[in-house]
Write an enzyme that holds these catalytic residues in place. Structure first.
Site, PDB file in Angstrom:
ATOM      1  NE  ARG A  96       4.457   5.513   3.477  1.00  0.00           N
ATOM      2  CZ  ARG A  96       3.683   5.628   4.575  1.00  0.00           C
ATOM      3  NH1 ARG A  96       3.876   4.845   5.614  1.00  0.00           N
ATOM      4  NH2 ARG A  96       2.699   6.510   4.593  1.00  0.00           N
TER       5      ARG A  96
ATOM      6  CD  GLU B   7       2.722  -1.246   2.567  1.00  0.00           C
ATOM      7  OE1 GLU B   7       1.605  -0.707   2.683  1.00  0.00           O
ATOM      8  OE2 GLU B   7       3.619  -1.106   3.392  1.00  0.00           O
TER       9      GLU B   7
ATOM     10  CG  HIS C 215       0.996   0.189   6.134  1.00  0.00           C
ATOM     11  ND1 HIS C 215       1.496   0.801   5.017  1.00  0.00           N
ATOM     12  CD2 HIS C 215       0.946   1.170   7.071  1.00  0.00           C
ATOM     13  CE1 HIS C 215       1.725   2.088   5.254  1.00  0.00           C
ATOM     14  NE2 HIS C 215       1.393   2.340   6.507  1.00  0.00           N
TER      15      HIS C 215
END
Ligand SMILES: NC(=O)c1ccc[n+]([C@@H]2O[C@H](COP(=O)([O-])OP(=O)(O)OC[C@H]3O[C@@H](n4cnc5c(N)ncnc54)[C@H](O)[C@@H]3O)[C@@H](O)[C@H]2O)c1
Ligand SMILES: O=C(O)[C@H](O)CO
Length: 322
Positions: free
Chosen positions: A235, A264, A283
């Site tokens: 993360r 994000e 991601h």
């Protein structure tokens, strides 16, 4: 005739909800989808009156949970739980589930891919070649991968899968985790300081929690070798992004290969993303046909189980059943 149950899917990283709809229809549950990019206020509206919430990356906050007084379960369509207020769900006796093993090979492969793309200058040289520059002299001289030490921050399912792959390249592997347990792998477990000082590559495989947020800050980057790289597929917020930018600019470390960001999506107009020693993917580590098939099927089953009164697999707050 309307279905007996309503399940809110807050967001998804795949094109449709057909798998989820099919699985949930078996228990007479219909799927409601929140509009793409829904903010908290919209999710609060969408969640009103639903029997379950399934979420990919959207924030399932206290307000969202409170707006669904009939909510019987919250399913994370993934592993990480940092976007769900699990403590609040637990206080309301709502079981929260995740799918802890659906993408372990994918993330391990991605982390190794990022590591090699950086160590072997593959990303940089590919970019140069595409621009018509057929020359390797602008890239730093790489070290032989098999002579390097990989330090894993987090040694759970993904960390262990990365270790197995790295050993096949001849790398030494050291790791840090909360328990110090090497799970019978013979991996040398070390304190965080040692991980920073000894690793040529650090790869992050721990959840985002209050304890791990900004684990990699300015002080941590100062302790790393100046020719080390950092890989993050966990993360974004485990790294203090401003401190990373400074560390790369000042050559305190040699580069970073990142799949996750905070927030994000990140601001891609930031010149940091144009830096030769930065590699970024959006991601994407978890994605494959196989991982998504497993994830969607299992998550929908967990919701269906709760709706028909069964205890689902992978409840992350089992206290709700005590
Ligand atoms: N980029 C992606 O697509 C992607 C995909 C899957 C998972 N993830 C992220 O990766 C994370 C890790 O996944 P996993 O499958 O390895 O989880 P896991 O639960 O199997 O392992 C987590 C590890 O982190 C360690 N840990 C936890 N807190 C720590 C602390 N304070 N200090 C040191 N170690 C600590 C645990 O001891 C454990 O070894 C997930 O929580 C998720 O956020 C990202
Ligand atoms: O947590 C996970 O499973 C990945 O980050 C994808 O959402």
């Amino acid at each position: 005739m309307s279905a007996k149950y309503r399940v809110l899917i807050t967001d998804r990283a795949w094109p449709d909800c057909e798998v989820e709809k099919r699985e949930l229809a078996r228990v007479d549950a219909e799927v409601i989808e929140a509009p793409p990019g829904a903010d908290e206020a919209t999710l609060v509206e969408c969640a009103s009156g639903v029997d379950a919430i399934a979420t990919c990356w959207a924030q399932v906050t206290q307000a969202v949970i409170d707006s669904a007084p009939d909510c019987k379960t919250i399913a994370r369509l993934g592993i990480g739980l940092d976007n769900i207020d699990v403590a609040h769900a637990t206080s309301l006796k709502i079981p929260v589930t995740n799918v802890p093993d659906y993408c372990i090979p994918e993330v391990a492969d991605h982390a190794i891919g990022l590591m090699l793309a950086s160590l072997r200058n593959i990303a940089f040289l590919n970019q140069q070649t595409k621009q018509g520059i057929y020359d390797l002299s602008a890239a730093p001289l790489p070290r032989r991968v098999g002579t390097l030490t990989l330090g894993l921050f987090g040694f759970g399912l993904t960390g262990q899968a990365v270790a197995e792959r790295a050993r096949a390249f001849g790398m030494q592997v050291i790791a840090t985790n909360s328990s110090g347990n090497d799970y019978g792998t013979g991996t040398r477990m070390v304190a965080f300081e040692e991980l920073l000082e000894e690793s040529d590559v650090i790869s992050i495989h721990a959840p985002l929690t209050d304890a791990t947020e900004h684990q990699f800050d300015a002080a941590a980057f100062q302790k790393m070798k100046s020719n080390a790289i950092i890989v993050n597929t966990a993360r974004g917020a485990l790294i203090d992004f401003d401190a990373l930018k400074t560390a790369v600019k000042n050559e305190d470390i040699s580069g970073a290969a990142l799949d996750v960001f905070d927030p994000e999506p990140p601001d891609l107009s930031d010149p940091f993303f144009q830096h030769d020693r930065i590699i970024a993917t959006p991601h994407a580590a978890f994605i494959s046909k196989e991982s998504l098939d497993e994830l969607r099927q299992q998550a929908a089953c967990q919701v269906a189980d709760v709706l028909v009164g069964k205890q689902p697999s992978n409840v992350v707050n089992p206290a709700v059943y005590e």
